[in-house]
Design an enzyme around this catalytic site. Structure first.
Site, PDB file in Angstrom:
ATOM      1  CD  GLN A 158       1.526  14.901 -10.958  1.00 21.51           C
ATOM      2  OE1 GLN A 158       0.803  15.789 -11.338  1.00 21.51           O
ATOM      3  NE2 GLN A 158       2.638  14.606 -11.595  1.00 21.51           N
ATOM      4  CB  SER A 159      -2.465   9.791 -10.369  1.00 17.05           C
ATOM      5  OG  SER A 159      -2.144   8.522  -9.818  1.00 17.05           O
TER       6      SER A 159
ATOM      7  CG  LEU B 130       1.616  -0.941   8.481  1.00 19.45           C
ATOM      8  CD1 LEU B 130       1.945  -1.113   9.961  1.00 19.45           C
ATOM      9  CD2 LEU B 130       0.110  -0.720   8.308  1.00 19.45           C
ATOM     10  CG  ASP B 131       6.778  -4.875   5.426  1.00 24.58           C
ATOM     11  OD1 ASP B 131       5.956  -5.131   4.517  1.00 24.58           O
ATOM     12  OD2 ASP B 131       7.877  -5.440   5.524  1.00 24.58           O
ATOM     13  CB  THR B 132       0.988  -3.735   3.817  1.00 24.55           C
ATOM     14  OG1 THR B 132       1.658  -3.544   2.571  1.00 24.55           O
ATOM     15  CG2 THR B 132       0.585  -2.394   4.393  1.00 24.55           C
TER      16      THR B 132
ATOM     17  CD  GLU C  16       0.449  13.720 -16.753  1.00 21.26           C
ATOM     18  OE1 GLU C  16       0.068  13.689 -15.588  1.00 21.26           O
ATOM     19  OE2 GLU C  16      -0.267  14.107 -17.690  1.00 21.26           O
TER      20      GLU C  16
ATOM     21  CG  ASP D 291       0.365  11.550 -12.919  1.00 21.00           C
ATOM     22  OD1 ASP D 291      -0.114  10.421 -13.063  1.00 21.00           O
ATOM     23  OD2 ASP D 291       1.574  11.776 -13.037  1.00 21.00           O
TER      24      ASP D 291
ATOM     25  N   GLY E 295     -12.838  25.990 -29.287  1.00 16.83           N
ATOM     26  CA  GLY E 295     -14.274  26.269 -29.293  1.00 16.83           C
ATOM     27  C   GLY E 295     -14.713  26.954 -30.571  1.00 16.83           C
ATOM     28  N   GLY E 296     -15.899  27.538 -30.524  1.00 18.76           N
ATOM     29  CA  GLY E 296     -16.462  28.162 -31.721  1.00 18.76           C
ATOM     30  C   GLY E 296     -16.001  29.590 -31.943  1.00 18.76           C
TER      31      GLY E 296
HETATM   32  N1  CAO Z   1       4.524  -2.337   2.537  1.00 22.20           N
HETATM   33  C1  CAO Z   1       4.978  -3.354   1.782  1.00 22.20           C
HETATM   34  N2  CAO Z   1       4.957  -3.355   0.453  1.00 22.20           N
HETATM   35  C2  CAO Z   1       4.445  -2.254  -0.130  1.00 22.20           C
HETATM   36  C3  CAO Z   1       3.953  -1.159   0.586  1.00 22.20           C
HETATM   37  C4  CAO Z   1       4.014  -1.222   1.994  1.00 22.20           C
HETATM   38  N3  CAO Z   1       3.575  -0.230   2.761  1.00 22.20           N
HETATM   39  N4  CAO Z   1       3.523  -0.209  -0.279  1.00 22.20           N
HETATM   40  C5  CAO Z   1       3.736  -0.712  -1.492  1.00 22.20           C
HETATM   41  N5  CAO Z   1       4.306  -1.938  -1.418  1.00 22.20           N
HETATM   42  C6  CAO Z   1       4.690  -2.825  -2.501  1.00 22.20           C
HETATM   43  C7  CAO Z   1       3.465  -3.388  -3.184  1.00 22.20           C
HETATM   44  O1  CAO Z   1       2.939  -4.479  -2.470  1.00 22.20           O
HETATM   45  C8  CAO Z   1       4.022  -3.745  -4.537  1.00 22.20           C
HETATM   46  O2  CAO Z   1       4.726  -4.970  -4.464  1.00 22.20           O
HETATM   47  P1  CAO Z   1       4.406  -6.244  -5.420  1.00 22.20           P
HETATM   48  O3  CAO Z   1       4.632  -5.767  -6.835  1.00 22.20           O
HETATM   49  O4  CAO Z   1       5.391  -7.264  -4.957  1.00 22.20           O
HETATM   50  O5  CAO Z   1       3.016  -6.660  -5.233  1.00 22.20           O
HETATM   51  C9  CAO Z   1       5.025  -2.612  -4.752  1.00 22.20           C
HETATM   52  O6  CAO Z   1       5.364  -2.083  -3.496  1.00 22.20           O
HETATM   53  C10 CAO Z   1       4.426  -1.395  -5.462  1.00 22.20           C
HETATM   54  O7  CAO Z   1       4.107  -1.736  -6.718  1.00 22.20           O
HETATM   55  P2  CAO Z   1       3.609  -0.659  -7.809  1.00 22.20           P
HETATM   56  O8  CAO Z   1       3.353  -1.467  -9.031  1.00 22.20           O
HETATM   57  O9  CAO Z   1       2.460   0.138  -7.352  1.00 22.20           O
HETATM   58  O10 CAO Z   1       4.835   0.347  -7.923  1.00 22.20           O
HETATM   59  P3  CAO Z   1       5.849   0.599  -9.117  1.00 22.20           P
HETATM   60  O11 CAO Z   1       6.836   1.572  -8.614  1.00 22.20           O
HETATM   61  O12 CAO Z   1       6.391  -0.681  -9.662  1.00 22.20           O
HETATM   62  O13 CAO Z   1       4.944   1.286 -10.261  1.00 22.20           O
HETATM   63  C11 CAO Z   1       3.349   2.915 -11.017  1.00 22.20           C
HETATM   64  C12 CAO Z   1       4.551   2.630 -10.134  1.00 22.20           C
HETATM   65  C13 CAO Z   1       2.925   4.350 -10.772  1.00 22.20           C
HETATM   66  C14 CAO Z   1       3.752   2.752 -12.486  1.00 22.20           C
HETATM   67  C15 CAO Z   1       2.204   1.941 -10.673  1.00 22.20           C
HETATM   68  O14 CAO Z   1       1.926   2.045  -9.296  1.00 22.20           O
HETATM   69  C16 CAO Z   1       0.923   2.213 -11.435  1.00 22.20           C
HETATM   70  O15 CAO Z   1       0.777   1.882 -12.615  1.00 22.20           O
HETATM   71  N6  CAO Z   1      -0.088   2.792 -10.770  1.00 22.20           N
HETATM   72  C17 CAO Z   1      -1.412   3.002 -11.331  1.00 22.20           C
HETATM   73  C18 CAO Z   1      -1.444   4.153 -12.289  1.00 22.20           C
HETATM   74  C19 CAO Z   1      -0.937   5.431 -11.667  1.00 22.20           C
HETATM   75  O16 CAO Z   1      -1.428   5.917 -10.686  1.00 22.20           O
HETATM   76  N7  CAO Z   1       0.043   6.011 -12.344  1.00 22.20           N
HETATM   77  C20 CAO Z   1       0.426   7.371 -12.042  1.00 22.20           C
HETATM   78  C21 CAO Z   1       1.567   7.474 -11.203  1.00 22.20           C
HETATM   79  S1  CAO Z   1       2.079   9.136 -11.169  1.00 22.20           S
HETATM   80  O17 CAO Z   1       2.777   9.413 -12.635  1.00 22.20           O
END
Ligand code: CAO
Length: 423
Positions: free
Chosen positions: A17-18, A72-74, A139, A168, A247-248
């Site tokens: 979301q964020s 895209l698989d990065t 969130e 978010d 507020g006040g």
């Molecule tokens: N191709 C290949 N790999 C990809 C990719 C792509 N296009 N897009 C994402 N990935 C992989 C990343 O490389 C990562 O892998 P590694 O952990 O092996 O490096 C993984 O997918 C994504 O990791 P993540 O930590 O971002 O995702 P998560 O689901 O485990 O966690 C969240 C989600 C939201 C908790 C975390 O992203 C986070 O803390 N974000 C920052 C704070 C934030 O924005 N939170 C609000 C979210 S909304 O409530």
């Protein structure tokens, strides 16, 4: 008509979301937002809280309007080459991965800056530098760690999170401002920069008035809090203040006609000092205008419970909309408690584009919140969210300039498609 951010291209690495709220706003202002998603998976919200089989969930559609999607698989070698080309062709990279993810992918700030010195790299993380910087955050964690939960709810109840997604969407808004500010500075410096926003910081910014009260507490009780009128001593931290105004000008949520059956038959009523005399007339207490116990705001503070109880006798004799009409005639600030149903059906919100109906090829028509920021020279047209990878070919060829043969090679490498499951 042109849009404010026409010509700006966003490499959108956001999910959940964020981050998506931030890039959606930029899209509404006219930026070309290219959402990069993992092949076969995409943004996790496409499949979260699904209500229509085989259609992207509303969680996804309502946060990803006005974007194009490329898969895209990065982590794939060819995928990394494509990503490098995207970095060279975009103005801003926005991401809200967990801490360290972009670096692990091999795309550090130094590398991105070397590839494209004009690129702005904008990130949301849960926390800024410090003991929690490596933590993943959602969130409600942000609401709890940013001061919202400890100050929301009733004194004798649990800390509460709010329905407004201040962690978010609130942080997404903060980041969007950081991005356009960096774009503005780039017009002078010619250089990109890092823009970071921590969700804890964003929530604390929105709880600014509570940090104000924390400091006021050192100089005596918070006299506008109902706790003061209840004669209950304050501790050493800002307490939860129920529905007291922040507020006040003291305010409370009061019952209206029908409250016994309708959970939203309430109105927020503010006893704004300049209209005190009108309030006294409306509720039928004209003597309070001159009575020294009520006439001036400081005298009223210890009596707020009694005063609001008397006002509530009046509001209970009216529906929330009747009360709103009468009070507005006298310029008395108030607001009915509107349910989501009432908001969804509100004619004026539809007319201004704050609530919009969007058509989606797989789910049909649905409602969304449009752009709350209205600009006279940059109107917002809300277009549906993209299907997963819907624009992969278009972006590879039109944005990145790959030939048909090169696109075929990229696809054969597995960079844009999930590996086929064995039959
Ligand atoms: N191709 C290949 N790999 C990809 C990719 C792509 N296009 N897009 C994402 N990935 C992989 C990343 O490389 C990562 O892998 P590694 O952990 O092996 O490096 C993984 O997918 C994504 O990791 P993540 O930590 O971002 O995702 P998560 O689901 O485990 O966690 C969240 C989600 C939201 C908790 C975390 O992203 C986070 O803390 N974000 C920052 C704070 C934030 O924005 N939170 C609000 C979210 S909304 O409530």
């Amino acid at each position: 008509m042109t849009k404010a951010l026409d010509g700006i291209r966003i490499l959108d690495f956001t999910h959940v979301q964020s981050g998506p709220t931030c890039t959606q706003l930029l899209g509404w202002f006219g930026a070309d937002v290219i959402k990069v998603e993992r092949p076969g998976v995409g943004d996790i919200t496409r499949g979260q809280l699904m209500d229509v089989p085989n259609a992207d969930a509303l969680y996804f559609t309502m946060l990803n309007h006005n974007k194009r999607s490329i898969t895209l698989d990065t982590k794939n070698k060819t995928g990394k080459d494509v990503l490098e080309r995207l970095i060279k062709n975009c103005d801003v990279l926005v991401e809200n991965f967990g801490p360290g993810v972009l670096d692990r992918m091999g795309f550090t700030w130094e590398k991105i800056h070397a590839l494209n010195p004009r690129m702005i790299v904008a990130s949301i993380k849960g926390f800024g530098p410090g003991p929690y910087e490596d933590c993943k955050v959602y969130e409600n964690v942000a609401q709890c760690t940013g001061g919202a939960a400890s100050t929301t709810g009733f004194r004798d109840g649990l800390p509460l999170v709010t329905g407004a997604q201040i962690g978010d969407s609130g942080t997404g808004l903060h980041l969007a401002l950081g991005i356009v500010t960096a774009l503005f500075q780039r017009t002078v410096t010619g250089k990109g920069q890092k823009v970071t926003c921590a969700m804890q910081d964003g929530v604390l910014n929105l709880c600014r008035v509570k940090l104000r009260d924390q400091q006021r507490l050192a100089h005596g009780p918070l006299r506008e809090y109902s706790q003061f009128g209840d004669g209950i001593a304050f501790g050493d931290a800002v307490p939860r203040a129920g529905n007291d105004s922040g507020g006040g000008q003291p305010g409370r949520i009061l019952k209206c006609k029908g409250w016994e059956k309708d959970p939203d038959a309430y109105i927020y009523f503010i006893t704004q000092a300049p209209v005190w005399e009108k309030i006294c007339d409306v509720i039928g207490e004209p003597t309070w205008k001159t009575d020294p116990n009520y006439a001036k705001p400081p005298a009223r503070l210890p009596r707020l419970n009694e005063i609001f109880a008397r006002i509530e006798q009046w509001t209970m004799s009216k529906t929330k909309f009747e009360a709103m009409d009468i009070l507005n005639e006298f310029d008395i600030p108030c607001g009915p408690i509107l349910s989501m149903k009432e908001l969804a059906e509100d004619k004026s919100l539809r007319e201004t584009g704050t609530v919009v109906e969007v058509d989606h090829p797989k789910r049909g028509k649905y409602l969304s919140v449009g752009n709350p920021i209205k600009m006279s020279d940059s109107p917002t047209d809300v277009t549906r969210s993209p299907l997963l990878g819907e624009h992969t070919d278009e972006i590879l060829m039109q944005v990145l300039g790959y030939s048909t043969a090169e696109v075929a090679t990229i696809k054969a490498s597995g960079a844009t498609e999930a590996p086929k499951k064995p039959a």
